[in-house]
Design an enzyme around this catalytic site. Structure first.
Site, mmCIF file in Angstrom:
data_model
loop_
_atom_site.group_PDB
_atom_site.id
_atom_site.type_symbol
_atom_site.label_atom_id
_atom_site.label_comp_id
_atom_site.label_asym_id
_atom_site.label_seq_id
_atom_site.Cartn_x
_atom_site.Cartn_y
_atom_site.Cartn_z
ATOM 1 N N LYS A 123 -36.231 3.789 7.185
ATOM 2 C CA LYS A 123 -37.471 3.347 6.533
ATOM 3 C C LYS A 123 -38.656 3.312 7.512
ATOM 4 O O LYS A 123 -38.465 3.365 8.734
ATOM 5 C CB LYS A 123 -37.233 1.970 5.903
ATOM 6 N N TYR A 180 -37.083 4.415 -6.526
ATOM 7 C CA TYR A 180 -36.721 3.011 -6.710
ATOM 8 C C TYR A 180 -36.914 2.558 -8.169
ATOM 9 O O TYR A 180 -37.048 1.367 -8.430
ATOM 10 C CB TYR A 180 -37.528 2.127 -5.761
ATOM 11 N N PHE A 197 -40.759 -7.528 -6.541
ATOM 12 C CA PHE A 197 -41.116 -6.899 -5.267
ATOM 13 C C PHE A 197 -41.358 -5.399 -5.371
ATOM 14 O O PHE A 197 -41.599 -4.735 -4.367
ATOM 15 C CB PHE A 197 -40.040 -7.196 -4.204
ATOM 16 N N ARG A 211 -22.964 1.133 4.100
ATOM 17 C CA ARG A 211 -23.529 -0.180 3.754
ATOM 18 C C ARG A 211 -23.016 -1.259 4.718
ATOM 19 O O ARG A 211 -23.727 -2.227 5.016
ATOM 20 C CB ARG A 211 -23.257 -0.513 2.288
ATOM 21 N N THR A 250 -28.891 -6.915 2.805
ATOM 22 C CA THR A 250 -30.299 -6.588 2.544
ATOM 23 C C THR A 250 -31.238 -7.451 3.379
ATOM 24 O O THR A 250 -32.206 -6.962 3.963
ATOM 25 C CB THR A 250 -30.605 -6.819 1.041
ATOM 26 N N ARG A 290 -29.424 -3.812 10.203
ATOM 27 C CA ARG A 290 -30.460 -4.730 9.721
ATOM 28 C C ARG A 290 -30.550 -5.988 10.578
ATOM 29 O O ARG A 290 -31.634 -6.506 10.821
ATOM 30 C CB ARG A 290 -30.223 -5.034 8.246
ATOM 31 N N ASN A 339 -36.567 -3.487 6.037
ATOM 32 C CA ASN A 339 -35.210 -3.690 6.555
ATOM 33 C C ASN A 339 -34.564 -2.410 7.083
ATOM 34 O O ASN A 339 -33.348 -2.268 7.092
ATOM 35 C CB ASN A 339 -34.338 -4.399 5.515
ATOM 36 N N HIS A 382 -32.029 2.402 4.128
ATOM 37 C CA HIS A 382 -31.517 2.390 2.754
ATOM 38 C C HIS A 382 -30.181 3.117 2.741
ATOM 39 O O HIS A 382 -30.014 4.114 3.450
ATOM 40 C CB HIS A 382 -32.465 3.110 1.799
ATOM 41 N N GLU A 434 -29.005 10.410 -5.698
ATOM 42 C CA GLU A 434 -30.014 10.231 -4.644
ATOM 43 C C GLU A 434 -30.028 11.417 -3.685
ATOM 44 O O GLU A 434 -31.092 11.816 -3.201
ATOM 45 C CB GLU A 434 -29.752 8.923 -3.892
#
Ligand code: ATP
Ligand code: MG
Length: 140
Positions: free
Chosen positions: A11, A51, A59, A87, A93, A104, A114, A117, A128
């Site tokens: 990100k 998203y 948010f 993950r 998150t 993270r 964070n 993704h 995706e």
């Protein structure tokens, strides 16, 4: 366990701090292979489409603004159990809740910024990956 593919995004908070290599090392050290990768600046439309599942969340607008605030690195990771493994490597998150040694925990600035993704299921991973990559751009 099966060989899977998952979509990862480094990100804007992480590209801004020049953390692409450090984050990629986490994936590679854990046995995931980066079989497709591109640095891109998302358009607002792309961020909103990507998203879309979060459209109703409070948010959503801030998240989309954040995702277009700088370059991102979109990537396809391949390996055993890649969806869950990625993950795990990313951590929770919210960095305040992420386990020690996760991306993270070590790099994220906030629950929004964070750093990474990762797809949350094999079905979503397929969608995706197709959102960002054509078959020719994926080289196992
Ligand atoms: P990602 O989908 O980015 O891998 P995730 O699956 O851990 O993250 P989601 O619930 O899908 O978490 O949320 C998507 C993204 O929205 C989060 O990574 C984070 O950037 C942002 N986000 C989630 N919850 C919040 C919140 N409460 N406040 C601000 N931003 C949030
Ligand atoms: Mg998610």
């Amino acid at each position: 366990m099966a060989i899977e593919r998952t979509l990862s995004i480094i990100k804007p908070d992480a590209t801004r701090r020049n953390l692409t290599g450090k984050i990629n090392a986490r994936f590679e050290d854990a046995g995931l292979r980066i079989i497709g990768q591109r640095r891109v600046r998302l358009s607002r439309e792309q961020a909103e489409a990507f998203y879309a599942v979060h459209r109703a969340r409070p948010f959503f607008n801030d998240l989309c603004s954040f995702m277009v605030s700088g370059p991102v690195v979109v990537q396809v990771l391949e390996g055993e159990n890649a969806v869950a493994k990625n993950r795990e490597i990313m951590g929770a998150t919210d960095p305040a809740k992420a386990a020690p040694g996760t991306i993270r925990k070590d790099f994220a600035e906030s629950i929004e910024a964070n750093s990474a993704h990762g797809s949350d299921s094999l079905d979503n991973a397929k969608q995706e990956i197709a959102f960002f990559f054509s078959g020719l751009d994926i080289v196992p």
